[in-house]
Design a protein around this motif. Structure first.
Motif, PDB file in Angstrom:
ATOM      1  N   ASN A  96     -81.613  65.005  44.677  1.00 21.56           N
ATOM      2  CA  ASN A  96     -82.638  64.726  45.688  1.00 21.56           C
ATOM      3  C   ASN A  96     -83.041  65.952  46.506  1.00 21.56           C
ATOM      4  O   ASN A  96     -83.863  65.843  47.412  1.00 21.56           O
ATOM      5  CB  ASN A  96     -82.140  63.627  46.639  1.00 21.56           C
ATOM      6  CG  ASN A  96     -81.511  62.461  45.893  1.00 21.56           C
ATOM      7  OD1 ASN A  96     -80.292  62.339  45.825  1.00 21.56           O
ATOM      8  ND2 ASN A  96     -82.332  61.630  45.271  1.00 21.56           N
ATOM      9  N   GLU A 216     -82.037  53.275  48.456  1.00 16.25           N
ATOM     10  CA  GLU A 216     -82.320  53.899  47.150  1.00 16.25           C
ATOM     11  C   GLU A 216     -81.290  53.476  46.103  1.00 16.25           C
ATOM     12  O   GLU A 216     -81.003  54.222  45.164  1.00 16.25           O
ATOM     13  CB  GLU A 216     -82.373  55.421  47.324  1.00 16.25           C
ATOM     14  CG  GLU A 216     -83.409  55.805  48.367  1.00 16.25           C
ATOM     15  CD  GLU A 216     -83.672  57.307  48.491  1.00 16.25           C
ATOM     16  OE1 GLU A 216     -82.993  58.101  47.827  1.00 16.25           O
ATOM     17  OE2 GLU A 216     -84.573  57.670  49.282  1.00 16.25           O
ATOM     18  N   GLU A 219     -82.076  53.913  42.502  1.00 13.58           N
ATOM     19  CA  GLU A 219     -82.615  55.249  42.192  1.00 13.58           C
ATOM     20  C   GLU A 219     -82.623  55.572  40.700  1.00 13.58           C
ATOM     21  O   GLU A 219     -83.626  56.045  40.160  1.00 13.58           O
ATOM     22  CB  GLU A 219     -81.778  56.307  42.925  1.00 13.58           C
ATOM     23  CG  GLU A 219     -82.154  57.728  42.538  1.00 13.58           C
ATOM     24  CD  GLU A 219     -81.262  58.794  43.184  1.00 13.58           C
ATOM     25  OE1 GLU A 219     -80.238  58.451  43.808  1.00 13.58           O
ATOM     26  OE2 GLU A 219     -81.613  59.979  43.048  1.00 13.58           O
ATOM     27  N   ASN A 222     -85.259  53.867  36.981  1.00 14.64           N
ATOM     28  CA  ASN A 222     -86.642  54.253  37.273  1.00 14.64           C
ATOM     29  C   ASN A 222     -87.300  54.613  35.941  1.00 14.64           C
ATOM     30  O   ASN A 222     -86.774  55.435  35.192  1.00 14.64           O
ATOM     31  CB  ASN A 222     -86.577  55.465  38.225  1.00 14.64           C
ATOM     32  CG  ASN A 222     -87.931  56.028  38.572  1.00 14.64           C
ATOM     33  OD1 ASN A 222     -88.898  55.874  37.834  1.00 14.64           O
ATOM     34  ND2 ASN A 222     -88.013  56.709  39.706  1.00 14.64           N
ATOM     35  N   HIS A 227     -87.507  60.474  41.049  1.00 11.99           N
ATOM     36  CA  HIS A 227     -87.305  59.653  42.241  1.00 11.99           C
ATOM     37  C   HIS A 227     -87.634  60.498  43.469  1.00 11.99           C
ATOM     38  O   HIS A 227     -87.209  61.650  43.561  1.00 11.99           O
ATOM     39  CB  HIS A 227     -85.839  59.206  42.290  1.00 11.99           C
ATOM     40  CG  HIS A 227     -85.464  58.504  43.549  1.00 11.99           C
ATOM     41  ND1 HIS A 227     -85.721  57.167  43.748  1.00 11.99           N
ATOM     42  CD2 HIS A 227     -84.881  58.948  44.685  1.00 11.99           C
ATOM     43  CE1 HIS A 227     -85.306  56.818  44.950  1.00 11.99           C
ATOM     44  NE2 HIS A 227     -84.775  57.884  45.544  1.00 11.99           N
ATOM     45  N   SER A 229     -87.366  60.817  47.704  1.00 10.89           N
ATOM     46  CA  SER A 229     -86.642  60.324  48.887  1.00 10.89           C
ATOM     47  C   SER A 229     -87.422  60.717  50.130  1.00 10.89           C
ATOM     48  O   SER A 229     -87.826  61.880  50.261  1.00 10.89           O
ATOM     49  CB  SER A 229     -85.265  60.992  48.988  1.00 10.89           C
ATOM     50  OG  SER A 229     -84.454  60.646  47.914  1.00 10.89           O
ATOM     51  N   ASN A 244     -77.414  54.438  49.547  1.00 10.04           N
ATOM     52  CA  ASN A 244     -77.279  54.414  48.095  1.00 10.04           C
ATOM     53  C   ASN A 244     -75.896  53.847  47.763  1.00 10.04           C
ATOM     54  O   ASN A 244     -75.135  53.494  48.675  1.00 10.04           O
ATOM     55  CB  ASN A 244     -77.482  55.824  47.508  1.00 10.04           C
ATOM     56  CG  ASN A 244     -78.053  55.782  46.102  1.00 10.04           C
ATOM     57  OD1 ASN A 244     -77.737  54.889  45.325  1.00 10.04           O
ATOM     58  ND2 ASN A 244     -78.888  56.757  45.763  1.00 10.04           N
TER      59      ASN A 244
END
Ligand code: PLP
Length: 409
Positions: A96, A216, A219, A222, A227, A229, A244
């Motif tokens: 992320n 998330e 996550e 997907n 992804h 954030s 998460n």
């Protein structure tokens, strides 16, 4: 010899207002109904649960066994083992591009507890919490527990059920303390793109009192690419709590491990609540979670391939059912069709389908497939089917549903 004691039934008048106004989880209620039917010998296909049908990967189970042999049987630090928090920081950097230290991370007994800790840490009685709808069933009940005021903000089906920045701006008042959403979303499977989140972050930046609880947990599930954030937008990062966990991506629902990443003052507040309610998460589950992270994303990617294939299979079958309006989910493992075209129709046994709940019960009774109606998700025209089931089961389920729905006149 044990003595039998008869307890007087508890009168509801002794229970707190807090519990009397709380809804029972609809997903659990539907699963219970389908279990009752199955106990009578009926072949029920359960598509009501939000749970991967995969076993936890073997390397994670092995780490849990080793944890016992290595003596991980004592109380754990309230915010989680330092090695696990460090591994979570590494994951947040790798996946992320977020910089956090251990002091920003609190590991909890499932993402559900992480959400509850965060809401209880931030929301005062009377504070408004904007919940993007359709939403996951527990959000509104957790806010009510904190005596916050739930403000449902509904994303239109035309916009893939996603709330827009302009809609958010119009809903914010001086009492707004928090906004909550999941992306990928349970129940709709919609995913906020980086551009969607940039526009939402701009709105949040203009309202200093507003915080964001970004769930998330899906996550890794997907189907549309990277992804995004909302904590990646540095001007609001200190006001974002990212939630998460391990339940969905690593098929670890029963292990109960989730976490938040947040400003250290918010993380400390979550730790304080947790220290008085549950203490640190189970030692063995934390060691398993550490192994999961060290193993990277490979096992999750394998499962995602299956979820993607099943989504396509279900969408194709749903398209063949007249009356279902089924948007294409970009992630998670659900489809969420609008079923309002069936309202007012009559079943062969004379029952009139007044709403999505009646339809969900009809599908269970007639097709022997369990699903969850949309009321609990803030979407009364929809029903949710989980696609976390074997391909043959999904094929069988949607064949049965098609046949049953065709009998409604
Ligand atoms: C959107 C969302 N958030 C959080 C959770 C809770 O996850 P956990 O099992 O880690 O408590 C779920 C579980 O269904 C979920 O769907």
């Amino acid at each position: 010899m044990s003595q039998e004691v008869t307890l007087a039934p508890v009168s509801t008048s002794v229970l707190s207002d807090r519990i009397l106004t709380m809804q029972e989880s609809q997903t659990i209620a539907m699963a219970k109904k389908s279990r009752e039917l199955a106990a009578q010998g009926v072949d029920v296909i359960n598509l009501s649960f939000g749970e991967p049908d995969f076993q936890t990967p073997q390397y994670i189970k092995d780490a849990a066994k080793a944890a016992l042999d290595e003596g991980y049987t004592f109380y754990t630090p309230v915010p989680g083992y330092p090695e696990l928090r460090q591994a979570i920081c590494d994951k947040l950097k790798r996946d992320n591009n977020l910089d956090y230290k251990n002091e920003n991370i609190v590991v909890s007994t499932g993402a559900k507890q992480s959400l509850a800790n965060a809401v209880l840490s931030l929301v005062n009685p009377g504070d408004e919490v904007i919940v993007f709808a359709p939403y996951w069933v527990s959000y509104t009940e957790i806010v009510k527990l904190a005596e916050g005021v739930v403000v449902e903000l509904v994303g239109s089906i035309e916009n893939d059920f996603k709330v827009t920045a302009a809609e958010l701006e119009a809903a914010i008042t001086p009492r707004t303390k928090l906004i909550m959403y999941s992306s990928p979303c349970n129940p709709t499977g919609s995913v906020f793109s980086r551009d969607d989140l940039a526009a939402i972050a701009d709105v949040v930046a203009r309202h200093e009192q507003v915080h964001v609880l970004a769930d998330e947990i899906y996550e890794y599930i997907n189907f549309v690419g990277d992804h995004a954030s909302i904590a990646q937008f540095s001007d609001i990062k200190d006001r974002v709590i990212t939630v998460n966990g391990f339940s969905k991506g690593y098929a670890m629902t029963g292990w109960r491990v989730g976490y938040i990443a947040a400003h250290k003052d918010i993380a400390s507040a979550c730790e304080k609540i947790q220290s008085q309610i549950t203490s640190g998460t189970c030692s063995i589950a934390q060691r398993a979670a550490l192994a999961a992270l060290k193993g990277g994303r490979a096992s999750a990617d394998e499962m995602v391939e299956a979820y993607h294939r099943r989504r396509d299979l279900v969408l194709e079958m749903a398209k063949e059912i007249p009356g279902l309006r089924t948007p294409t989910p970009s992630g998670a493992f659900y489809v969420f069709p609008d079923v309002s075209s069936f309202f007012g129709k009559t079943a062969p046994d004379g029952q009139v389908i007044e709403n999505a709940y009646d339809l969900a019960l009809f599908i269970l009774r007639d097709a022997h497939v369990s699903c969850v109606d949309g009321r609990a998700f803030g979407a009364p025209n929809c029903i949710r089917f989980s696609t976390a089931a074997a391909d043959e089961k999904l094929r069988d389920a949607f064949t049965r549903i098609k046949k049953s729905l065709a009998t409604l006149v």
